[in-house]
Scaffold this motif. Structure first.
Motif, PDB file in Angstrom:
ATOM      1  N   GLN A 122     -10.069  12.596   1.745  1.00 37.61           N
ATOM      2  CA  GLN A 122     -10.508  11.541   2.666  1.00 37.61           C
ATOM      3  C   GLN A 122     -11.653  12.026   3.551  1.00 37.61           C
ATOM      4  O   GLN A 122     -12.627  11.298   3.779  1.00 37.61           O
ATOM      5  CB  GLN A 122      -9.338  11.105   3.557  1.00 37.61           C
ATOM      6  N   VAL A 123     -11.538  13.241   4.049  1.00 39.59           N
ATOM      7  CA  VAL A 123     -12.584  13.790   4.906  1.00 39.59           C
ATOM      8  C   VAL A 123     -13.893  13.918   4.140  1.00 39.59           C
ATOM      9  O   VAL A 123     -14.974  13.593   4.656  1.00 39.59           O
ATOM     10  CB  VAL A 123     -12.144  15.154   5.468  1.00 39.59           C
ATOM     11  N   ILE A 124     -13.817  14.347   2.894  1.00 39.62           N
ATOM     12  CA  ILE A 124     -15.031  14.488   2.084  1.00 39.62           C
ATOM     13  C   ILE A 124     -15.680  13.132   1.855  1.00 39.62           C
ATOM     14  O   ILE A 124     -16.911  12.978   1.988  1.00 39.62           O
ATOM     15  CB  ILE A 124     -14.694  15.185   0.748  1.00 39.62           C
TER      16      ILE A 124
ATOM     17  N   GLN B 240      -0.234  16.110  -0.281  1.00 37.87           N
ATOM     18  CA  GLN B 240      -0.580  15.488   0.998  1.00 37.87           C
ATOM     19  C   GLN B 240      -1.858  16.103   1.578  1.00 37.87           C
ATOM     20  O   GLN B 240      -2.761  15.400   2.047  1.00 37.87           O
ATOM     21  CB  GLN B 240       0.580  15.653   1.977  1.00 37.87           C
ATOM     22  N   ASP B 241      -1.930  17.418   1.557  1.00 36.12           N
ATOM     23  CA  ASP B 241      -3.102  18.136   2.063  1.00 36.12           C
ATOM     24  C   ASP B 241      -4.340  17.819   1.232  1.00 36.12           C
ATOM     25  O   ASP B 241      -5.425  17.568   1.762  1.00 36.12           O
ATOM     26  CB  ASP B 241      -2.801  19.634   2.036  1.00 36.12           C
ATOM     27  N   GLY B 242      -4.164  17.794  -0.093  1.00 36.78           N
ATOM     28  CA  GLY B 242      -5.299  17.467  -0.959  1.00 36.78           C
ATOM     29  C   GLY B 242      -5.827  16.074  -0.695  1.00 36.78           C
ATOM     30  O   GLY B 242      -7.044  15.840  -0.695  1.00 36.78           O
TER      31      GLY B 242
ATOM     32  N   THR C   5      -8.344  23.421  -3.967  1.00 34.30           N
ATOM     33  CA  THR C   5      -9.444  22.899  -4.777  1.00 34.30           C
ATOM     34  C   THR C   5      -8.912  22.141  -5.986  1.00 34.30           C
ATOM     35  O   THR C   5      -9.425  21.071  -6.337  1.00 34.30           O
ATOM     36  CB  THR C   5     -10.365  24.046  -5.221  1.00 34.30           C
ATOM     37  N   ALA C   6      -7.882  22.685  -6.622  1.00 29.09           N
ATOM     38  CA  ALA C   6      -7.279  21.985  -7.760  1.00 29.09           C
ATOM     39  C   ALA C   6      -6.704  20.641  -7.330  1.00 29.09           C
ATOM     40  O   ALA C   6      -6.853  19.632  -8.041  1.00 29.09           O
ATOM     41  CB  ALA C   6      -6.184  22.853  -8.385  1.00 29.09           C
ATOM     42  N   MET C   7      -6.066  20.604  -6.166  1.00 29.45           N
ATOM     43  CA  MET C   7      -5.464  19.358  -5.690  1.00 29.45           C
ATOM     44  C   MET C   7      -6.540  18.343  -5.281  1.00 29.45           C
ATOM     45  O   MET C   7      -6.421  17.145  -5.561  1.00 29.45           O
ATOM     46  CB  MET C   7      -4.535  19.638  -4.509  1.00 29.45           C
ATOM     47  N   VAL C   8      -7.602  18.818  -4.618  1.00 29.86           N
ATOM     48  CA  VAL C   8      -8.653  17.905  -4.152  1.00 29.86           C
ATOM     49  C   VAL C   8      -9.446  17.347  -5.328  1.00 29.86           C
ATOM     50  O   VAL C   8      -9.759  16.146  -5.372  1.00 29.86           O
ATOM     51  CB  VAL C   8      -9.579  18.610  -3.142  1.00 29.86           C
ATOM     52  N   ILE C   9      -9.774  18.198  -6.302  1.00 33.29           N
ATOM     53  CA  ILE C   9     -10.547  17.698  -7.439  1.00 33.29           C
ATOM     54  C   ILE C   9      -9.717  16.700  -8.239  1.00 33.29           C
ATOM     55  O   ILE C   9     -10.240  15.718  -8.784  1.00 33.29           O
ATOM     56  CB  ILE C   9     -11.035  18.857  -8.349  1.00 33.29           C
TER      57      ILE C   9
END
Length: 509
Positions: free
Chosen positions: A188-190, A181-183, A216-220
């Motif tokens: 979205q913000v990026i 959820q956080d990722g 970082t792993a989750m966002v990428i």
């Protein structure tokens, strides 16, 4: 960073008052009507504050614009759910060919204050560099020549529940407080920032500290791991890495946690003069080899470990950790990090820090098993909190009645650590494979990993264990080490070294 908070709750008892019979017989108001009559909070309005400033970074004079802005995330029906605050530092005039570095801290629940006011932002708070307590205010806010603004524009992100970012009334925390959820929210913000600033074709870097490396792993994975890889990155910047969580949980039967922590015990013992070696690098290498070899073998043999082999392992363990063989035998060769903080310098009446074992503290008494608190956290917290509030409210003019959450307790208390379908029962949480997949699917993606020798929160050997496993292209991972702890940039020499290392990493694309 991960910090436990104690909430003190008080309950007051009010005696019942006698009331007339008529009042007792009066009909109760309709609960639904009463609820409907409550005022509905107004939807949040995005706040944007800008200021044009200049400074010298990496030896270059740079004009830049700082923008502190709210990004509002809505439901599909258009209802505001979360307000996420970003603080951007962009060289002026704007240049889309410049790299942009998206940055956050960890926790989960930690605001971006630590990296923003300690390492990479154009201003930094001045606190002691030699592992002494930061004392009381005022704390000087200084120009930061080690900021990375000469090589990249910087965007600091405070995810929901951190900094000034928050969930709106009625939003279910489960939609934002969790690994995936956080990722998704940060991704979205990026995307929104790239849209609003016309930077889709800029070189891009992504990274953070502590749980920020997990993020970082989750966002990428969110941005590059789907069917449509809509945002590709040039580099991931991991500082004080935690990806394989089994190495941090010394539960009965989990021997890897003891193996991972051992090299940190050796470096801490060396720093405090409890063991001898030519350098911290030398003692770290000795401890690595022993940890992954004879020590791991002994632990895995369990009760079948022969007496002679046990004696040899115990002797070498004592030499590397500075603990007595008697203590090690009583602990069954398995010393938790919490016990180590208390035991190493017990003869001096001191404890050592978790985030940075160079720090020492004094407990209420010297008889306990674990420390009262972490001296490496209470030794720095006042300065950072004062700095971010002064900078945001007084210099940038950001207006809010909310308290800045340097380490907010809400996200951590409600965090969903599940990775969803396809990952089994998640009893063993290791998200390093997401970075491995990103490296394999993006041929120009590189990883920078920076670790402090004296960091027990995210041990350097744990990072090495995570990022050197099968499937990780080793030729695209850069390793750097620093003579401090979890927040190596607290030490002046290491802040300059970290900055120089990252400049070289970004320029090498």
């Amino acid at each position: 960073m991960s910090i436990r908070f104690l909430a003190l709750l008080a309950a007051a008892s009010i005696p019942a008052l006698a009331v007339p019979t008529a009042a007792q017989d009066a009909p109760k108001p309709d609960a639904a009507k009463a609820e409907a009559a409550k005022p509905v909070p107004a939807p949040p309005v995005a706040q944007v504050r800008t200021r044009d400033l200049a400074g010298t970074f990496g030896g270059q004079r740079i004009n830049y614009r700082v923008t502190m802005a709210d990004t509002i995330l809505n439901t599909d029906e258009g209802k505001a759910e979360a307000v996420i605050v970003t603080t951007s530092y962009v060289k002026t005039p704007a240049d889309p060919s410049r790299p942009v570095f998206f940055i956050y801290n960890g926790g989960p629940g930690s605001g971006s204050v630590w990296l923003q006011m300690g390492a990479f932002g154009p201003k930094r708070v001045a606190i002691p560099s030699d592992a002494r307590d930061d004392g009381a205010p005022p704390y000087p806010l200084l120009d930061n020549p080690d900021s990375l603004l000469d090589v990249a524009d910087l965007v600091f992100i405070d995810p929901p529940g951190t900094g000034f970012s928050y969930l709106t009334q009625g939003t279910d925390p489960k939609k934002y407080y969790g690994l995936k959820q956080d990722g998704r929210a940060v991704a979205q913000v990026i995307r929104r920032w790239l849209n609003d600033n016309g930077r889709w074709n800029s070189p891009k870097y992504l990274g953070g500290e502590s749980y920020g490396t997990s993020r970082t792993a989750m966002v990428i994975d969110e941005l590059e791991g789907g069917t449509y890889n809509d945002v590709a990155f040039n580099g991931l910047i991991l500082i004080s890495t935690i990806l394989d969580f089994a190495g941090r949980e010394p539960t009965p039967g989990n021997e890897m946690a003891y193996v991972v922590a051992l090299p940190n015990m050796a470096t801490a013992a060396w720093f405090h003069g409890k063991v001898q070696a030519p350098s911290v690098e030398a003692i770290a290498e000795e401890a690595r080899r022993f940890a992954i070899g004879p020590y791991a073998t002994a632990l895995l043999k369990g009760q079948e470990l022969p007496a002679e082999e046990r004696a040899n392992v115990r002797r070498e363990l004592a030499r590397l950790t500075g603990l007595s063989e008697t203590y090690l035998e009583q602990a069954d060769l398995r010393v938790t990090d919490q016990r180590f903080y208390k035991e190493l310098l017990r003869d001096r009446g001191l404890t050592i820090g978790r985030l940075d074992s160079r720090y020492t503290g004094r407990d209420f008494d010297n008889a306990g098993e674990t420390p009262d608190a972490d001296p490496s956290f209470y030794g720095i917290d006042g300065g950072y909190t004062a700095a971010i509030n002064s900078w945001a409210r007084e210099t940038l003019g950001y207006q809010t009645p909310r308290e800045y959450q340097s380490i907010g307790s809400e996200p951590g208390r409600q965090w969903d650590w599940s990775l969803g379908s396809g990952w089994g029962r998640n009893a063993y949480l290791n998200i390093a494979p997401l970075i491995s997949r990103a490296l394999r699917q993006n041929s120009q993606l590189r990883v920078f990993n920076g670790q402090g020798w004296y960091d027990f929160a995210t041990p350097f050997f744990g990072a090495e264990y995570s990022l050197k496993r099968t499937g990780m292209p080793q030729d695209r991972i850069t390793w750097k080490y620093y003579d401090a702890g979890h927040m190596m940039y607290i030490r002046d020499e290491d802040r300059a070294k970290l900055s120089a290392d990252l400049r070289a990493f970004i320029r090498a694309r």
